[in-house]
Design an enzyme around this catalytic site. Sequence first.
Site: not given
Length: 173
Positions: A34, A115
Amino acid sequence: MKYGIVIFPPKRIQDFANSYRKRYDSHYALIPPHITLKYPFEADEEQIKKMAKELRRIAAETPPIPIKVTKFSSFYPTSNIIYLKVEPNDVLERLHEQLHSGLFAGKPEFVFVPHITIGRDLPGAEYADVYSQLKLQDVHFEETVDRFHLLYQLENGSWTVYETFIVGGKETV
């Protein structure tokens, strides 16, 4: 209860991330790959209902979200986290800002660096070995996502979806 707000990338990015996460990420079993938009926070049921309503409004005003993954990177020396770098863009930046103002006010815990974590809690020597190999790899994904998710944490530490918000004015799932 503890909540968080994330984007789950498309399946091919998740599959790529998981091919590394299962070996290098101690949180592999707790949450799928995620992009964190808002780090975990505490809220009661009344607060979360208000937040969900506001998230629906934000989603309706948010265009589809471009996700461009370009390389492996690291937060070293701050931490030994290895991640897939998601290039910042206006849509991600605006969404992050909205999730730290108004009803969601509160200074972000960290500077926003989009990220997908693929490694954490690695001992120093293992971290150095793994990262030195990964940073040489060519990585390139360009996708668009049409949703973000409000998650809550279960007693065993894993995360599950509380509500999904479709961007661009579509109904929630």
